[in-house]
Enzyme design. Structure first.
Site, PDB file in Angstrom:
ATOM      1  N   GLN A 110      10.712   9.585   4.555  1.00  0.00           N
ATOM      2  CA  GLN A 110      11.855   8.911   3.838  1.00  0.00           C
ATOM      3  C   GLN A 110      11.963   9.773   2.533  1.00  0.00           C
ATOM      4  OE1 GLN A 110       8.822   5.717   3.038  1.00  0.00           O
ATOM      5  NE2 GLN A 110       9.518   5.831   0.827  1.00  0.00           N
ATOM      6  N   CYS A 116      11.252   2.606   2.386  1.00  0.00           N
ATOM      7  CA  CYS A 116      10.227   2.154   3.521  1.00  0.00           C
ATOM      8  C   CYS A 116      10.663   0.997   4.133  1.00  0.00           C
ATOM      9  CB  CYS A 116       8.776   1.875   2.838  1.00  0.00           C
ATOM     10  SG  CYS A 116       8.472   0.711   1.553  1.00  0.00           S
ATOM     11  N   HIS A 249       4.566  -1.888  -0.158  1.00  0.00           N
ATOM     12  CA  HIS A 249       4.849  -0.916   0.930  1.00  0.00           C
ATOM     13  C   HIS A 249       5.213  -1.616   2.217  1.00  0.00           C
ATOM     14  CE1 HIS A 249       5.584   2.940   2.915  1.00  0.00           C
ATOM     15  NE2 HIS A 249       4.652   2.733   3.510  1.00  0.00           N
ATOM     16  N   ASN A 270       4.273   4.862  10.047  1.00  0.00           N
ATOM     17  CA  ASN A 270       4.585   5.018   8.527  1.00  0.00           C
ATOM     18  C   ASN A 270       5.884   6.062   8.553  1.00  0.00           C
ATOM     19  OD1 ASN A 270       4.605   4.880   5.688  1.00  0.00           O
ATOM     20  ND2 ASN A 270       2.525   5.573   5.417  1.00  0.00           N
TER      21      ASN A 270
END
Length: 306
Positions: A110, A116, A249, A270
């Protein structure tokens, strides 16, 4: 340590505007490396830390830049929000990795954009499309960032708002047609990708319920909020210990299992690049004995409906 710093700068192609900034960052780097080495030498943890591209940032700086998933008040108001459909499931496989079923696209980065939330939602949508249709398509996070109704972009956003946009929009463009730029720009008039299935809405997991989360993940990837404070230098193993419930997150759970030394875990995808963690993934302890789960992972999660 100064040699290690220079090697790190060369490896990650880091440069600074002047010598003063370089020295400030060196001190932070040194403190971080000492923390990493101390943790690994203690020999009492189920996971290891490692030096990565974030090594010249304090934990506060890191979280402010890379963890900007807004937390709803655990109540979602939407005409496209459906009730939890997996509540009556009793038998689930002892372990599952959706990567083994061609339902997970490669790890992405990212960068400095705090989005996120978009990456986590896209991964969940890619997963259910692949599971139901047999076709794995890399979809566009940028489409959500630029075009969502709430104008949530690089300064954070909510997963339920992202699902809402995809449902109303009739899908997403492919990543090839609408590539990621790590900035929020003007909404481009690009048609959704021609997928085999239509996203009809989304459902959310009952709050603070790891059993319900397990039932959902056994059927499809699920996007979840998580407290990221222990993730900064995570390298390998099952993340455990004292964490927190500051859910800033958002990640995607793409499986679960049990480690070689018997620790149950969630497999988390992730969006910090393949150089972080276990090739971009983390294993987070499962069934920790308190309702919110490790790092609050069971507190709020949603998945797309088709």
């Amino acid at each position: 340590m100064s040699i290690k710093y220079e090697e790190w700068m060369a490896e990650y192609e880091v440069s600074y505007k002047n010598e003063e900034e370089k020295q400030i960052r060196y001190q932070i780097f040194k403190d971080n490396v000492q923390h990493i080495e101390r943790h690994n030498q203690e020999g009492k943890h189920t996971y290891k830390l490692g030096i990565n591209k974030f090594a010249d940032q304090t934990n506060e700086e890191f979280l402010a830049k890379y963890a900007r998933g807004f937390v709803p008040s655990f109540k979602v108001l939407s005409t496209n929000h459906s009730s939890f459909e997996y509540k009556d499931m009793k038998d689930v496989p002892p372990s599952l990795d959706w990567r083994d079923h061609n339902a997970v696209t490669p790890i992405e980065t990212q960068g400095g954009c705090g989005c996120c939330w978009a990456f986590a939602v896209v991964a969940a949508i890619e997963g259910i499309e692949a599971i139901r249709s047999g076709k794995l398509t890399q979809l566009s996070e940028q489409h959500i960032i630029d075009c969502n109704d709430e104008r949530e972009g690089c300064n954070g956003g909510r997963m339920d708002h992202a699902y809402e946009f995809v449902t109303k929009n009739g899908g997403l463009a492919s990543d090839i047609d609408y590539p990621y730029t790590a900035t929020q720009g003007a909404c481009a008039n690009i048609k959704p990708s021609s997928l085999s299935l239509k996203i009809t809405g989304f459902s959310c997991i009952p709050n603070n319920n790891e059993a319900a989360l397990l039932a959902a993940v056994s059927n499809q990837p699920v996007s979840v909020n998580i407290d990221p404070k222990l993730l900064h230098f995570y390298r390998s193993g099952v993340l455990s210990g004292e964490c927190g419930t500051s859910l800033t997150h958002i990640v995607t759970i793409v499986g679960y299992g049990v480690s070689d030394n018997g620790v149950e875990f969630w497999l988390v995808k992730n969006s910090w690049g393949p150089g972080w963690g276990e090739g971009g993934y983390a294993r987070v302890q499962r069934n920790v004995g308190f309702k919110e789960g490790m790092c609050g992972i069971a507190m709020f999660g949603c998945y797309p409906n088709v």
